[in-house]
Design a protein around this motif. Sequence first.
Motif, mmCIF file in Angstrom:
data_model
loop_
_atom_site.group_PDB
_atom_site.id
_atom_site.type_symbol
_atom_site.label_atom_id
_atom_site.label_comp_id
_atom_site.label_asym_id
_atom_site.label_seq_id
_atom_site.Cartn_x
_atom_site.Cartn_y
_atom_site.Cartn_z
ATOM 1 N N ASP A 95 -6.952 -44.931 25.377
ATOM 2 C CA ASP A 95 -5.888 -44.310 24.599
ATOM 3 C C ASP A 95 -4.515 -44.764 25.096
ATOM 4 O O ASP A 95 -3.622 -45.061 24.296
ATOM 5 N N GLN A 96 -4.358 -44.830 26.413
ATOM 6 C CA GLN A 96 -3.090 -45.292 26.977
ATOM 7 C C GLN A 96 -2.827 -46.752 26.613
ATOM 8 O O GLN A 96 -1.702 -47.136 26.300
ATOM 9 N N LEU A 97 -3.870 -47.576 26.643
ATOM 10 C CA LEU A 97 -3.738 -48.983 26.279
ATOM 11 C C LEU A 97 -3.355 -49.125 24.812
ATOM 12 O O LEU A 97 -2.502 -49.939 24.452
ATOM 13 N N TYR A 98 -3.960 -48.309 23.950
ATOM 14 C CA TYR A 98 -3.627 -48.342 22.532
ATOM 15 C C TYR A 98 -2.163 -47.960 22.322
ATOM 16 O O TYR A 98 -1.437 -48.630 21.582
ATOM 17 N N THR A 99 -1.719 -46.898 22.984
ATOM 18 C CA THR A 99 -0.332 -46.458 22.856
ATOM 19 C C THR A 99 0.624 -47.545 23.337
ATOM 20 O O THR A 99 1.606 -47.861 22.674
ATOM 21 N N CYS A 127 0.904 -50.397 20.894
ATOM 22 C CA CYS A 127 1.713 -50.069 19.718
ATOM 23 C C CYS A 127 3.207 -50.202 20.019
ATOM 24 O O CYS A 127 3.996 -50.503 19.131
ATOM 25 N N LEU A 128 3.584 -49.961 21.255
ATOM 26 C CA LEU A 128 4.993 -50.002 21.638
ATOM 27 C C LEU A 128 5.448 -51.376 22.108
ATOM 28 O O LEU A 128 6.641 -51.654 22.150
ATOM 29 N N LEU A 129 4.507 -52.227 22.465
ATOM 30 C CA LEU A 129 4.820 -53.544 22.999
ATOM 31 C C LEU A 129 4.981 -54.536 21.849
ATOM 32 O O LEU A 129 4.096 -54.681 21.019
ATOM 33 N N SER A 130 6.123 -55.200 21.813
ATOM 34 C CA SER A 130 6.323 -56.180 20.742
ATOM 35 C C SER A 130 5.561 -57.462 21.076
ATOM 36 O O SER A 130 5.265 -57.749 22.229
ATOM 37 N N ARG A 131 5.262 -58.234 20.056
ATOM 38 C CA ARG A 131 4.555 -59.498 20.256
ATOM 39 C C ARG A 131 5.390 -60.455 21.094
ATOM 40 O O ARG A 131 4.855 -61.269 21.836
ATOM 41 N N PRO A 149 -4.118 -56.611 23.703
ATOM 42 C CA PRO A 149 -5.156 -56.078 24.597
ATOM 43 C C PRO A 149 -6.514 -56.022 23.920
ATOM 44 O O PRO A 149 -6.619 -55.963 22.704
ATOM 45 N N GLN A 150 -7.546 -56.022 24.743
ATOM 46 C CA GLN A 150 -8.910 -55.794 24.278
ATOM 47 C C GLN A 150 -9.296 -54.400 24.764
ATOM 48 O O GLN A 150 -9.028 -54.040 25.904
ATOM 49 N N TYR A 151 -9.920 -53.651 23.900
ATOM 50 C CA TYR A 151 -10.254 -52.273 24.249
ATOM 51 C C TYR A 151 -11.648 -52.141 24.855
ATOM 52 O O TYR A 151 -11.974 -51.118 25.432
#
Length: 76
Positions: free
Chosen positions: A52-56, A59-63, A71-73
Amino acid sequence: MPEQIALEIDGAECAPEAEQEVDLVESVIRACGGDPRAAVRELLADADFLRDQLYTASCLLSRGIGRGWRPQYERT
């Protein structure tokens, strides 16, 4: 919310001159009161939290900042 697992590892076990290795499996089970099923539950909850932290963060990290990295989940 359950308490985070805290491993009780003796400082002497972590010293460079220590010849024995720390058994993380035993440390996790000991942190869960000796119950291996509770240890697995806690580790699964930690993995879910980290996903969940990685997903968040993704979402906030620009390309541009990640230079195209995404990231890979799950482990491949």
